[in-house]
Design a protein around this motif. Structure first.
Motif, PDB file in Angstrom:
ATOM      1  N   ASP A  19       0.859  -1.184   0.000  1.00 18.48           N
ATOM      2  CA  ASP A  19       0.000   0.000   0.000  1.00 18.48           C
ATOM      3  C   ASP A  19       0.891   1.227   0.000  1.00 18.48           C
ATOM      4  OD1 ASP A  19      -2.112   1.884   0.305  1.00 18.48           O
ATOM      5  OD2 ASP A  19      -3.254   0.373   1.385  1.00 18.48           O
ATOM      6  N   LEU A  20       0.446   2.259  -0.685  1.00 15.29           N
ATOM      7  CA  LEU A  20       1.151   3.534  -0.688  1.00 15.29           C
ATOM      8  C   LEU A  20       0.499   4.451   0.334  1.00 15.29           C
ATOM      9  CD1 LEU A  20       1.714   4.180  -4.492  1.00 15.29           C
ATOM     10  CD2 LEU A  20       3.432   3.639  -2.779  1.00 15.29           C
ATOM     11  N   MET A  21       1.304   4.957   1.243  1.00 11.09           N
ATOM     12  CA  MET A  21       0.810   5.803   2.318  1.00 11.09           C
ATOM     13  C   MET A  21       1.253   7.248   2.078  1.00 11.09           C
ATOM     14  SD  MET A  21      -0.509   3.281   3.923  1.00 11.09           S
ATOM     15  CE  MET A  21      -1.126   4.053   5.367  1.00 11.09           C
ATOM     16  N   LYS A  22       0.351   8.192   2.321  1.00 16.20           N
ATOM     17  CA  LYS A  22       0.697   9.605   2.199  1.00 16.20           C
ATOM     18  C   LYS A  22       1.547  10.023   3.389  1.00 16.20           C
ATOM     19  CE  LYS A  22      -3.683  10.663   1.677  1.00 16.20           C
ATOM     20  NZ  LYS A  22      -4.921  11.428   1.532  1.00 16.20           N
ATOM     21  N   MET A  23       2.698  10.623   3.105  1.00 13.65           N
ATOM     22  CA  MET A  23       3.602  11.049   4.175  1.00 13.65           C
ATOM     23  C   MET A  23       3.221  12.443   4.665  1.00 13.65           C
ATOM     24  SD  MET A  23       7.313   9.514   2.930  1.00 13.65           S
ATOM     25  CE  MET A  23       7.793  11.045   2.252  1.00 13.65           C
ATOM     26  N   VAL A  24       3.425  12.664   5.952  1.00  6.08           N
ATOM     27  CA  VAL A  24       3.165  13.957   6.568  1.00  6.08           C
ATOM     28  C   VAL A  24       4.173  14.970   6.008  1.00  6.08           C
ATOM     29  CG1 VAL A  24       3.191  15.239   8.752  1.00  6.08           C
ATOM     30  CG2 VAL A  24       2.246  12.935   8.678  1.00  6.08           C
ATOM     31  N   SER A  71       3.001  15.263   1.836  1.00  8.74           N
ATOM     32  CA  SER A  71       3.995  15.494   0.801  1.00  8.74           C
ATOM     33  C   SER A  71       4.736  14.191   0.534  1.00  8.74           C
ATOM     34  CB  SER A  71       4.987  16.569   1.241  1.00  8.74           C
ATOM     35  OG  SER A  71       5.951  16.787   0.236  1.00  8.74           O
ATOM     36  N   GLY A  72       4.492  13.603  -0.607  1.00 10.59           N
ATOM     37  CA  GLY A  72       5.142  12.355  -0.980  1.00 10.59           C
ATOM     38  C   GLY A  72       4.392  11.130  -0.488  1.00 10.59           C
ATOM     39  N   ARG A  73       4.899   9.981  -0.885  1.00  7.63           N
ATOM     40  CA  ARG A  73       4.295   8.704  -0.505  1.00  7.63           C
ATOM     41  C   ARG A  73       5.375   7.736  -0.062  1.00  7.63           C
ATOM     42  NH1 ARG A  73      -1.399   7.996  -1.698  1.00  7.63           N
ATOM     43  NH2 ARG A  73      -2.015   9.756  -2.951  1.00  7.63           N
ATOM     44  N   LYS A  74       4.970   6.795   0.759  1.00  6.43           N
ATOM     45  CA  LYS A  74       5.864   5.743   1.232  1.00  6.43           C
ATOM     46  C   LYS A  74       5.176   4.413   0.993  1.00  6.43           C
ATOM     47  CE  LYS A  74       8.429   3.929   5.065  1.00  6.43           C
ATOM     48  NZ  LYS A  74       9.799   4.277   5.176  1.00  6.43           N
ATOM     49  N   ALA A  75       5.907   3.474   0.416  1.00 11.90           N
ATOM     50  CA  ALA A  75       5.366   2.139   0.176  1.00 11.90           C
ATOM     51  C   ALA A  75       5.591   1.261   1.394  1.00 11.90           C
ATOM     52  CB  ALA A  75       6.023   1.517  -1.054  1.00 11.90           C
ATOM     53  N   LEU A  76       4.555   0.537   1.784  1.00 14.76           N
ATOM     54  CA  LEU A  76       4.655  -0.464   2.838  1.00 14.76           C
ATOM     55  C   LEU A  76       4.321  -1.820   2.223  1.00 14.76           C
ATOM     56  CD1 LEU A  76       2.861   1.241   5.862  1.00 14.76           C
ATOM     57  CD2 LEU A  76       5.291   1.180   5.343  1.00 14.76           C
ATOM     58  N   PHE A  77       5.032  -2.855   2.676  1.00 14.11           N
ATOM     59  CA  PHE A  77       4.865  -4.190   2.132  1.00 14.11           C
ATOM     60  C   PHE A  77       4.703  -5.206   3.258  1.00 14.11           C
ATOM     61  CE2 PHE A  77       7.623  -1.770  -0.646  1.00 14.11           C
ATOM     62  CZ  PHE A  77       7.094  -1.998  -1.901  1.00 14.11           C
ATOM     63  N   GLU A  78       3.980  -6.287   2.954  1.00 20.42           N
ATOM     64  CA  GLU A  78       3.967  -7.460   3.810  1.00 20.42           C
ATOM     65  C   GLU A  78       4.138  -8.667   2.895  1.00 20.42           C
ATOM     66  OE1 GLU A  78       0.251  -7.742   5.960  1.00 20.42           O
ATOM     67  OE2 GLU A  78      -0.904  -8.030   4.146  1.00 20.42           O
ATOM     68  N   ALA A  79       4.722  -9.720   3.428  1.00 21.48           N
ATOM     69  CA  ALA A  79       4.995 -10.905   2.617  1.00 21.48           C
ATOM     70  C   ALA A  79       4.505 -12.161   3.315  1.00 21.48           C
ATOM     71  CB  ALA A  79       6.494 -11.024   2.349  1.00 21.48           C
ATOM     72  N   LEU A  80       3.949 -13.050   2.524  1.00 26.89           N
ATOM     73  CA  LEU A  80       3.566 -14.373   2.989  1.00 26.89           C
ATOM     74  C   LEU A  80       4.487 -15.356   2.288  1.00 26.89           C
ATOM     75  CD1 LEU A  80       1.569 -16.308   4.479  1.00 26.89           C
ATOM     76  CD2 LEU A  80       0.281 -16.364   2.339  1.00 26.89           C
TER      77      LEU A  80
END
Length: 134
Positions: A19-24, A71-80
């Motif tokens: 998911d891409l999260m909006k950064m503060v 300002s900007g986005r950060k990708a978060l990942f989870e893996a199975l």
């Protein structure tokens, strides 16, 4: 996907979710207090995820972020990672919550947990992290 469980179990080695999260916005970020433990429990947040964070951050809006607070986005990942235990359960067509439980047993944090940890670091807002609560 319409794939038979035995075929999926035979070929799947790893599954990712992102998911891409909006950064503060760094320019207008302000501290907001961490809610009390009762409120955290209502939000399904484990207080240990906050790692002694003194507060959260929220962007109030400025000329750098066009008044959005982000300002900007950060990708978060989870893996199975498909190990023998998960391989066996895939043949039984498991519920997603059971797979999530097995993933946690492997030591992988959920996207929600990772997002809460990022909000504790001030990278994203708590509201943005709560989008991933399931």
């Amino acid at each position: 996907l319409g794939v038979q469980p035995y075929l999926l179990a035979a070929t799947l080695k790893i599954a990712f979710s992102q998911d891409l999260m909006k950064m503060v916005c760094r320019h207008c970020a302000e501290d907001v207090p961490i809610p009390g433990s009762d409120r955290l429990k209502e939000m399904r947040i484990d207080p240990t995820w906050l790692a002694d964070a003194p507060n959260f951050k929220v962007g109030r809006g400025c000329s750098h972020c066009n008044g959005t607070g982000f300002s900007g986005r950060k990708a978060l990942f989870e893996a199975l990672i498909v190990d023998k235990k998960i391989l066996k359960s895939l043949n039984d067509n498991p519920e997603p919550e059971f797979l999530k439980h097995l993933m946690k047993e492997q030591g992988e944090a959920t996207l929600f947990e990772k997002a809460v940890r990022e909000s504790a670091l001030g990278v994203i807002s708590l509201e943005e992290a709560r989008r991933l609560a399931t």
